[in-house]
Design a protein around this motif. Structure first.
Motif, PDB file in Angstrom:
ATOM      1  N   PRO A 213       9.492  -0.525   8.007  1.00 49.48           N
ATOM      2  CA  PRO A 213       9.016  -0.729   6.633  1.00 49.48           C
ATOM      3  C   PRO A 213       7.660  -1.403   6.550  1.00 49.48           C
ATOM      4  N   ASP A 214       7.280  -2.183   7.573  1.00 53.28           N
ATOM      5  CA  ASP A 214       5.992  -2.856   7.511  1.00 53.28           C
ATOM      6  C   ASP A 214       4.813  -1.903   7.699  1.00 53.28           C
ATOM      7  N   VAL A 215       5.076  -0.634   8.036  1.00 53.61           N
ATOM      8  CA  VAL A 215       3.990   0.338   8.131  1.00 53.61           C
ATOM      9  C   VAL A 215       3.349   0.581   6.757  1.00 53.61           C
ATOM     10  N   LEU A 216       4.039   0.215   5.691  1.00 50.33           N
ATOM     11  CA  LEU A 216       3.491   0.357   4.338  1.00 50.33           C
ATOM     12  C   LEU A 216       2.432  -0.695   4.023  1.00 50.33           C
ATOM     13  N   GLY A 217       2.350  -1.708   4.855  1.00 51.70           N
ATOM     14  CA  GLY A 217       1.248  -2.659   4.809  1.00 51.70           C
ATOM     15  C   GLY A 217       1.000  -3.293   3.460  1.00 51.70           C
ATOM     16  N   ASP A 218      -0.275  -3.291   3.060  1.00 58.21           N
ATOM     17  CA  ASP A 218      -0.696  -4.002   1.845  1.00 58.21           C
ATOM     18  C   ASP A 218      -0.093  -3.407   0.574  1.00 58.21           C
ATOM     19  N   TYR A 219       0.385  -2.162   0.631  1.00 57.84           N
ATOM     20  CA  TYR A 219       0.976  -1.563  -0.566  1.00 57.84           C
ATOM     21  C   TYR A 219       2.259  -2.287  -0.987  1.00 57.84           C
ATOM     22  N   LEU A 220       2.859  -3.017  -0.055  1.00 60.14           N
ATOM     23  CA  LEU A 220       4.079  -3.762  -0.376  1.00 60.14           C
ATOM     24  C   LEU A 220       3.796  -5.076  -1.098  1.00 60.14           C
ATOM     25  N   GLU A 221       2.609  -5.586  -0.956  1.00 55.28           N
ATOM     26  CA  GLU A 221       2.326  -6.927  -1.435  1.00 55.28           C
ATOM     27  C   GLU A 221       2.453  -7.030  -2.956  1.00 55.28           C
ATOM     28  N   ASP A 222       3.380  -7.875  -3.400  1.00 57.73           N
ATOM     29  CA  ASP A 222       3.646  -8.104  -4.826  1.00 57.73           C
ATOM     30  C   ASP A 222       4.039  -6.826  -5.569  1.00 57.73           C
ATOM     31  N   VAL A 242      22.531   6.834  21.002  1.00 57.81           N
ATOM     32  CA  VAL A 242      21.221   7.474  20.906  1.00 57.81           C
ATOM     33  C   VAL A 242      20.489   6.849  19.722  1.00 57.81           C
ATOM     34  N   LYS A 243      19.354   6.238  19.991  1.00 60.79           N
ATOM     35  CA  LYS A 243      18.601   5.573  18.932  1.00 60.79           C
ATOM     36  C   LYS A 243      17.916   6.594  18.020  1.00 60.79           C
ATOM     37  N   VAL A 244      17.918   6.306  16.737  1.00 60.49           N
ATOM     38  CA  VAL A 244      17.253   7.148  15.744  1.00 60.49           C
ATOM     39  C   VAL A 244      16.214   6.301  15.013  1.00 60.49           C
ATOM     40  N   MET A 245      15.256   6.953  14.396  1.00 61.18           N
ATOM     41  CA  MET A 245      14.132   6.234  13.790  1.00 61.18           C
ATOM     42  C   MET A 245      14.408   5.942  12.316  1.00 61.18           C
ATOM     43  N   HIS A 246      15.302   4.980  12.103  1.00 58.10           N
ATOM     44  CA  HIS A 246      15.663   4.549  10.762  1.00 58.10           C
ATOM     45  C   HIS A 246      15.565   3.033  10.663  1.00 58.10           C
ATOM     46  N   THR A 247      15.554   2.543   9.424  1.00 62.59           N
ATOM     47  CA  THR A 247      15.411   1.116   9.162  1.00 62.59           C
ATOM     48  C   THR A 247      16.753   0.407   9.175  1.00 62.59           C
ATOM     49  N   THR A 248      16.759  -0.807   9.694  1.00 68.95           N
ATOM     50  CA  THR A 248      17.949  -1.650   9.639  1.00 68.95           C
ATOM     51  C   THR A 248      17.828  -2.637   8.480  1.00 68.95           C
ATOM     52  N   ALA A 249      18.969  -3.140   8.053  1.00 67.72           N
ATOM     53  CA  ALA A 249      18.988  -4.101   6.955  1.00 67.72           C
ATOM     54  C   ALA A 249      18.204  -5.363   7.316  1.00 67.72           C
ATOM     55  N   LYS A 250      18.299  -5.769   8.557  1.00 68.38           N
ATOM     56  CA  LYS A 250      17.586  -6.979   8.988  1.00 68.38           C
ATOM     57  C   LYS A 250      16.081  -6.794   8.868  1.00 68.38           C
ATOM     58  N   ASP A 251      15.567  -5.688   9.378  1.00 65.81           N
ATOM     59  CA  ASP A 251      14.126  -5.440   9.320  1.00 65.81           C
ATOM     60  C   ASP A 251      13.642  -5.307   7.876  1.00 65.81           C
ATOM     61  N   LEU A 252      14.419  -4.595   7.067  1.00 66.78           N
ATOM     62  CA  LEU A 252      14.017  -4.382   5.680  1.00 66.78           C
ATOM     63  C   LEU A 252      13.929  -5.706   4.931  1.00 66.78           C
ATOM     64  N   GLY A 253      14.944  -6.542   5.087  1.00 70.18           N
ATOM     65  CA  GLY A 253      14.947  -7.832   4.401  1.00 70.18           C
ATOM     66  C   GLY A 253      13.779  -8.713   4.799  1.00 70.18           C
ATOM     67  N   THR A 254      13.473  -8.732   6.077  1.00 75.52           N
ATOM     68  CA  THR A 254      12.376  -9.562   6.569  1.00 75.52           C
ATOM     69  C   THR A 254      11.039  -9.118   6.002  1.00 75.52           C
ATOM     70  N   VAL A 255      10.794  -7.812   6.030  1.00 80.00           N
ATOM     71  CA  VAL A 255       9.496  -7.285   5.600  1.00 80.00           C
ATOM     72  C   VAL A 255       9.283  -7.465   4.097  1.00 80.00           C
ATOM     73  N   VAL A 256      10.286  -7.167   3.288  1.00 79.25           N
ATOM     74  CA  VAL A 256      10.083  -7.287   1.831  1.00 79.25           C
ATOM     75  C   VAL A 256       9.924  -8.744   1.413  1.00 79.25           C
ATOM     76  N   GLN A 257      10.572  -9.665   2.106  1.00 79.38           N
ATOM     77  CA  GLN A 257      10.401 -11.079   1.788  1.00 79.38           C
ATOM     78  C   GLN A 257       8.987 -11.539   2.138  1.00 79.38           C
ATOM     79  N   GLU A 258       8.489 -11.125   3.294  1.00 79.01           N
ATOM     80  CA  GLU A 258       7.141 -11.524   3.720  1.00 79.01           C
ATOM     81  C   GLU A 258       6.075 -11.007   2.761  1.00 79.01           C
ATOM     82  N   ASN A 259       6.327  -9.859   2.123  1.00 77.02           N
ATOM     83  CA  ASN A 259       5.334  -9.249   1.247  1.00 77.02           C
ATOM     84  C   ASN A 259       5.590  -9.495  -0.233  1.00 77.02           C
ATOM     85  N   ARG A 260       6.575 -10.333  -0.536  1.00 76.50           N
ATOM     86  CA  ARG A 260       6.856 -10.751  -1.917  1.00 76.50           C
ATOM     87  C   ARG A 260       7.162  -9.570  -2.835  1.00 76.50           C
ATOM     88  N   VAL A 261       7.868  -8.578  -2.322  1.00 75.37           N
ATOM     89  CA  VAL A 261       8.315  -7.465  -3.152  1.00 75.37           C
ATOM     90  C   VAL A 261       9.268  -8.020  -4.214  1.00 75.37           C
TER      91      VAL A 261
END
Length: 316
Positions: A213-222, A242-261
């Protein structure tokens, strides 16, 4: 601004959830927009208030079947409903070939104008009430998010103030709205004195499948609202054979909090999280909440959310 979730499952339909599709509506508009169109989307439309006849535009996030296999049936039903309003489909490379093949081998004659536009990352498009920018994500194939910025409102008349001086709605309102001074009862009324302060348009991102989710970068901010996949908890993902390229709840929560979504709606839920399993969606909710402190929702099929101009989400 209103979102209707027509499908919230990851990969395949379940008894509780259909595959990906989201309807977006704006206030005082006579059309709506569809984001992704998984198999069975037309069945979901029968069960909600959205009308195929008012569907204006479809956006496809990527070329995995659970995000676009519903297109042929929906396009055909639109014709059978005699809903001949033109329709535009935006999608990644391959969407045009897919639809042209379907129309060819099925001898389908739609009887309405169908425009297909293939986009690439960083493309931008303008619509009546918003602008849209295509953002690249990280997935097993090309996948994209849609950054939507509602137009600012900067010419709204202060009707209450005008009524206080005795000026009821009239053509003079239109002159003031167009930035022109008017004369009322011998007095000059200047537009800057009777126009409300500009109202900033709301912002949201509707994302396709995405590993980071952090690939969205500055677009997430506020950002006012992020709609993002959340396929697994971290523990379940770590234990996949087999690993797949999807987001986990842990990663999503961390990124949105850091970017003040300001608001987060998680969707694209793996079928293992269901009401009959020991693993319910509360596991995803609780894991996101370990980091994210703002308003969080786990979408279910037919959930309707309204994003107010104050930036607050209301569940209808």
């Amino acid at each position: 601004m209103q979102l209707t979730f027509l499908g919230t499952s990851a990969g395949k339909p379940t008894r509780e959830r259909n595959v990906s599709a989201i309807g977006l509506e704006f206030e005082q508009d006579n059309k709506w927009y569809l984001f992704d169109c998984g198999e069975g989307t037309q069945h979901q439309l029968i069960r909600c208030s959205l009308s195929i006849g008012k569907l204006d535009t479809i956006f496809i996030s990527h070329m995995h079947g659970d995000h676009y296999y519903g297109l042929p049936g929906l396009l055909s039903s639109k014709k059978l409903d005699t809903a001949f309003r033109p329709l535009t489909i935006y999608g990644p490379k391959g969407i045009k070939k897919f639809l042209e093949c379907v129309m060819d081998v099925s001898f389908e004659n739609l009887n309405y104008e169908l425009k297909i536009i293939e986009f690439i990352a960083e493309d931008s498009f303008l619509f009546d009430k918003f602008s849209l920018k295509v953002l690249a994500l990280e997935h097993s194939i090309e996948s994209f998010a849609f950054y939507i910025k509602e137009n600012d409102t900067d010419d709204k008349i202060n009707e209450e103030k005008l009524r206080e001086i005795g000026l009821e709605p009239s053509p003079l309102y239109g002159e003031l709205q167009r930035g022109k001074s008017v004369i009322f009862q011998g007095k000059e009324l200047k537009p800057e004195e009777y126009t409300l302060a500009p109202i900033q348009g709301r912002s949201l991102i509707i994302a396709g499948d995405n590993r980071k989710p952090d690939v969205l970068g500055d677009y997430l901010e506020d950002l006012d609202l992020l709609v993002h996949e959340c396929t697994y908890t971290q523990d379940d993902y770590d234990n996949l054979a087999v690993k797949v390229m999807h987001t986990t709840a842990k990663d999503l929560g961390t990124v949105v909090q850091e970017n003040r979504v300001k608001n987060l709606i998680a969707t694209h839920i793996n079928p293992r999280y269901n009401m009959k399993s020991e693993k319910g969606v509360e596991l995803i909710y609780n894991e996101i909440k370990q980091s994210y402190k703002n308003r969080l929702f786990i979408a279910n099929d037919f959930d309707v959310y309204r994003l107010g101009r104050d930036g607050v989400i209301e569940v209808l």
